[in-house]
Design a protein around this motif. Sequence first.
Motif, PDB file in Angstrom:
ATOM      1  N   LEU A   1      -6.395  -4.208 -11.384  1.00  0.00           N
ATOM      2  CA  LEU A   1      -5.591  -4.697 -10.370  1.00  0.00           C
ATOM      3  C   LEU A   1      -6.834  -5.130  -9.419  1.00  0.00           C
ATOM      4  CD1 LEU A   1      -4.152  -0.815  -9.074  1.00  0.00           C
ATOM      5  CD2 LEU A   1      -2.972  -3.209  -9.314  1.00  0.00           C
ATOM      6  N   LYS A   2      -8.024  -4.983  -9.934  1.00  0.00           N
ATOM      7  CA  LYS A   2      -9.650  -5.839  -9.592  1.00  0.00           C
ATOM      8  C   LYS A   2      -9.120  -7.471  -9.480  1.00  0.00           C
ATOM      9  CE  LYS A   2     -12.349  -1.973  -8.956  1.00  0.00           C
ATOM     10  NZ  LYS A   2     -13.418  -1.627  -9.822  1.00  0.00           N
ATOM     11  N   LYS A   3      -8.411  -7.971 -10.780  1.00  0.00           N
ATOM     12  CA  LYS A   3      -8.617  -8.880 -11.199  1.00  0.00           C
ATOM     13  C   LYS A   3      -7.165  -9.578 -10.786  1.00  0.00           C
ATOM     14  CE  LYS A   3     -10.406  -8.260 -16.220  1.00  0.00           C
ATOM     15  NZ  LYS A   3     -10.091  -7.938 -17.289  1.00  0.00           N
ATOM     16  N   ILE A   4      -6.070  -9.251  -9.743  1.00  0.00           N
ATOM     17  CA  ILE A   4      -5.718  -9.594  -9.675  1.00  0.00           C
ATOM     18  C   ILE A   4      -5.967 -10.206  -8.137  1.00  0.00           C
ATOM     19  CG2 ILE A   4      -2.572  -9.255  -8.911  1.00  0.00           C
ATOM     20  CD1 ILE A   4      -2.541  -6.877 -10.723  1.00  0.00           C
ATOM     21  N   LYS A   5      -4.703 -11.354  -7.921  1.00  0.00           N
ATOM     22  CA  LYS A   5      -5.105 -12.261  -6.901  1.00  0.00           C
ATOM     23  C   LYS A   5      -4.450 -11.594  -5.945  1.00  0.00           C
ATOM     24  CE  LYS A   5      -4.667 -16.444  -8.669  1.00  0.00           C
ATOM     25  NZ  LYS A   5      -4.420 -17.642  -8.641  1.00  0.00           N
ATOM     26  N   LYS A   6      -5.621 -11.107  -4.345  1.00  0.00           N
ATOM     27  CA  LYS A   6      -4.913 -10.795  -3.008  1.00  0.00           C
ATOM     28  C   LYS A   6      -3.199 -11.154  -2.783  1.00  0.00           C
ATOM     29  CE  LYS A   6      -8.534 -10.306  -0.924  1.00  0.00           C
ATOM     30  NZ  LYS A   6      -9.864  -9.789   0.668  1.00  0.00           N
ATOM     31  N   LYS A   7      -2.767 -12.010  -2.805  1.00  0.00           N
ATOM     32  CA  LYS A   7      -0.929 -12.906  -2.760  1.00  0.00           C
ATOM     33  C   LYS A   7      -0.066 -11.978  -3.866  1.00  0.00           C
ATOM     34  CE  LYS A   7      -0.875 -17.591  -1.286  1.00  0.00           C
ATOM     35  NZ  LYS A   7      -0.842 -18.506  -1.045  1.00  0.00           N
ATOM     36  N   HIS A   8      -0.994 -11.847  -5.040  1.00  0.00           N
ATOM     37  CA  HIS A   8      -0.078 -10.831  -5.471  1.00  0.00           C
ATOM     38  C   HIS A   8      -0.111  -9.519  -5.642  1.00  0.00           C
ATOM     39  CE1 HIS A   8       2.082 -10.762  -9.524  1.00  0.00           C
ATOM     40  NE2 HIS A   8       1.326  -8.960 -10.134  1.00  0.00           N
TER      41      HIS A   8
END
Length: 125
Positions: free
Chosen positions: A111-118
Amino acid sequence: DNRRRREAVVSTQSTGVKHSSKPASGRTWKQKKECRFSALSKDKQSSTSFCSKMDFKTQKKNIKALVDQIQSERSAESEARKQRIADNRRRREENEKKCEIVQKITNTKKLKKIKKKHLRTVETR
């Protein structure tokens, strides 16, 4: 000359004869009263028989019952319509949840690696 005019004015006032062409008040749209209201003879109200009163009462009662019945039918129809709309809405939401593609995230570090849009599309349940 002035004396004659005064006498003429006084003589017309003393006779009290009013011209019917125009009222003294100047309100030409008002009708002239023929007699006082209290002097008018009052007619006795036409009385109806007891049977006709009872007939009228039963007719009124029947009409009221019919109106109440129609109103209750309309309210029942509107309640049924509201219930049907609510059921359809609930069923639609359930079907949307069923057909969703769900991916379970077990590793929370992702979750920390995921982009904010995603991240905006991710829901927690």
